[in-house]
Scaffold this active site. Structure first.
Site, PDB file in Angstrom:
ATOM      1  N   ASP A   1       0.742  -8.569  12.413  1.00  0.00           N
ATOM      2  CA  ASP A   1       1.951  -7.912  12.483  1.00  0.00           C
ATOM      3  C   ASP A   1       2.594  -7.251  12.745  1.00  0.00           C
ATOM      4  OD1 ASP A   1       4.057  -7.160  10.418  1.00  0.00           O
ATOM      5  OD2 ASP A   1       2.709  -6.543   8.414  1.00  0.00           O
TER       6      ASP A   1
ATOM      7  N   VAL B   1       0.253   5.415   2.032  1.00  0.00           N
ATOM      8  CA  VAL B   1      -0.586   5.832   2.970  1.00  0.00           C
ATOM      9  C   VAL B   1      -0.385   8.067   2.655  1.00  0.00           C
ATOM     10  CG1 VAL B   1      -1.658   6.372   4.872  1.00  0.00           C
ATOM     11  CG2 VAL B   1      -0.878   3.749   4.433  1.00  0.00           C
TER      12      VAL B   1
ATOM     13  N   SER C   1       0.882  -1.314  -0.056  1.00  0.00           N
ATOM     14  CA  SER C   1       0.173   0.185  -0.101  1.00  0.00           C
ATOM     15  C   SER C   1       0.971   1.304  -0.113  1.00  0.00           C
ATOM     16  CB  SER C   1      -0.940   0.062   1.158  1.00  0.00           C
ATOM     17  OG  SER C   1      -0.052  -0.126   2.545  1.00  0.00           O
TER      18      SER C   1
END
Ligand code: ADP
Ligand code: MG
Length: 393
Positions: free
Chosen positions: A173, A37, A35
């Site tokens: 995670d 952000v 990803s």
């Protein structure tokens, strides 16, 4: 932001045209494997703010707006002005994206977990909108926080984990960049549920189900039932298992993986998050980050062995139907205790006695970094330990 980031943000806005009507991208704040952000401003915030101010003003005059309208505006004012928009890459599978959004949606409502505001989709791309959480980079404070403040950090982290684990979800995670901590407010939020999963309990498997099916296979192809690496008998695992195979080796970030993950135990529970949290505490106490640094799982086991020693590693391997052998001469049979390790890592004089608080911290660490996932602290037990229970702001 630099030119290439500006360019990237423009492209992002062009793919998600409807996003542009609601949000103004400000800067890029994170980039991971799956990803990017961005920080953005909610455009409607100003609109509401004006409406709100007007309604406040008019309440001073004779024509006060009806109460229902005021309530509605107030609810709208809960909208955060700044948001984080997580653009999930197409390389991430649709199942994985759905999983992340679903779990985030389910966990909304606890202030230690980042709530999902909304999400956009354009063809195979997805953008999740989250409130922007103020935080500082872990590297900026992990060596300077006082032990008292470290206790507050973990109180916040474990409160979040307790909430997540109560719902039979494991984050998988846990690491500093996925726990956004505001040092001033002494509060943190868990983010990044991209690897999170429901536990087996939640999926309807009974406790008596085979504890472990260990594999020598790597990654995704692991079949359901295969023989353990070494001779330790398993407590009856299924021969022709129809259950979907678990991807035993997918979890987490190197350096934070629990022993049961490294031994590729197919039964992984919420205890793996407690281990990773313990590794964060180890970084605080030794003032070393990252503490473990190996690139592959076998090396990671050797790193653990350099602290816990061969004897305990063998016992842990046996728990998971694996065997642990090494002929590396520098590895010892016996464990190095945290009481030895921490002064060594921080170059502290040998004869300086530990404070009561330091003793407490090491005792707490022991409970989190228990090689045996069955006896390791749960989040609730951790919160009941004096290290967390007896600390307040
Ligand atoms: P990835 O899966 O790529 O690791 P994350 O969800 O962990 O994605 O986000 C990456 C980084 O972006 C985080 O480590 C953090 O620095 C920043 N970030 C993510 N969510 C937020 C948020 N809600 N508020 C502020 N920063 C965030
Ligand atoms: Mg992350």
């Amino acid at each position: 932001p630099p030119l290439h980031v500006k360019e990237e943000m423009k492209n992002f806005e062009l793919t998600f045209l409807n996003l542009r009507n609601s949000y103004r991208l400000i800067d890029k704040i994170g980039e991971g494997t799956f990803s990017s952000v961005y920080k953005a401003e909610d455009l409607r915030y100003r609109e509401y703010r004006n409406e709100w101010d007007m309604s406040q003003d008019s309440s001073l005059t004779s024509s006060s707006p009806p109460l229902s309208k005021k309530r509605k505006l107030m609810r709208r004012m809960n909208r955060p002005r700044f948001v984080a928009i997580k653009k999930i890459y197409v390389t991430s599978s649709p199942q994985r994206i759905l999983n992340e959004l679903e779990i985030l949606h389910e966990l909304g409502g606890c202030d230690s977990v980042v709530p999902l505001i909304t999400a956009f989709r354009h063809e195979d791309q997805v953008a999740a909108v989250l409130p922007y959480c103020k935080h500082v980079d872990f590297r900026d404070y992990f060596q300077t926080l006082t032990l008292h403040d470290i206790r507050l950090y973990f109180k916040s982290l474990f409160s979040g984990l307790e909430y997540v684990h109560e719902r039979d979800i494991m984050h998988r995670d846990i690491k500093p960049s996925n726990f956004l901590y505001d040092v001033q407010k002494m509060k943190g939020v868990l983010v990044d549920f991209g690897l999170a999963e429901y536990t087996r309990e939640r999926e309807g498997f009974l406790e008596e189900d085979p504890l472990c099916v260990c594999s020598t296979y790597e990654h995704e192809e692991a079949p359901n039932s295969i023989a353990p690496i070494a001779g330790e008998p398993l407590h009856g695992y299924r021969k022709h298992d129809q259950r979907p195979s678990k991807r035993a080796n997918r979890a987490g970030t190197r350096g934070f993986r629990a022993p049961e993950v490294l031994f590729k135990c197919n039964y992984q529970g919420t205890a793996i998050d407690i281990w990773s949290s313990g590794v964060i505490l180890l970084s605080f106490l030794t003032k070393r980050f990252p503490f473990f640094n190996s690139t592959d799982d076998v090396e990671a086991l050797l790193e653990l062995c350099s602290i816990w020693g061969k004897q305990l590693m063998k016992e842990t391997a046996a728990l998971h139907g694996c065997s642990f052998e090494s002929n590396i001469p520098t590895l010892h049979d016996r464990r190095i205790t945290f009481k030895k390790l921490i002064p060594w890592a921080t170059s502290r004089e040998n004869n300086v006695p530990f404070t009561e608080e330091e003793e407490l911290a090491m005792d707490f660490l022991e409970g989190c970094l228990d090689l045996n996932c069955k006896t390791r602290f749960t989040a609730t037990q951790a919160l009941q330990h004096a290290f967390l229970a007896d600390v307040s702001i």
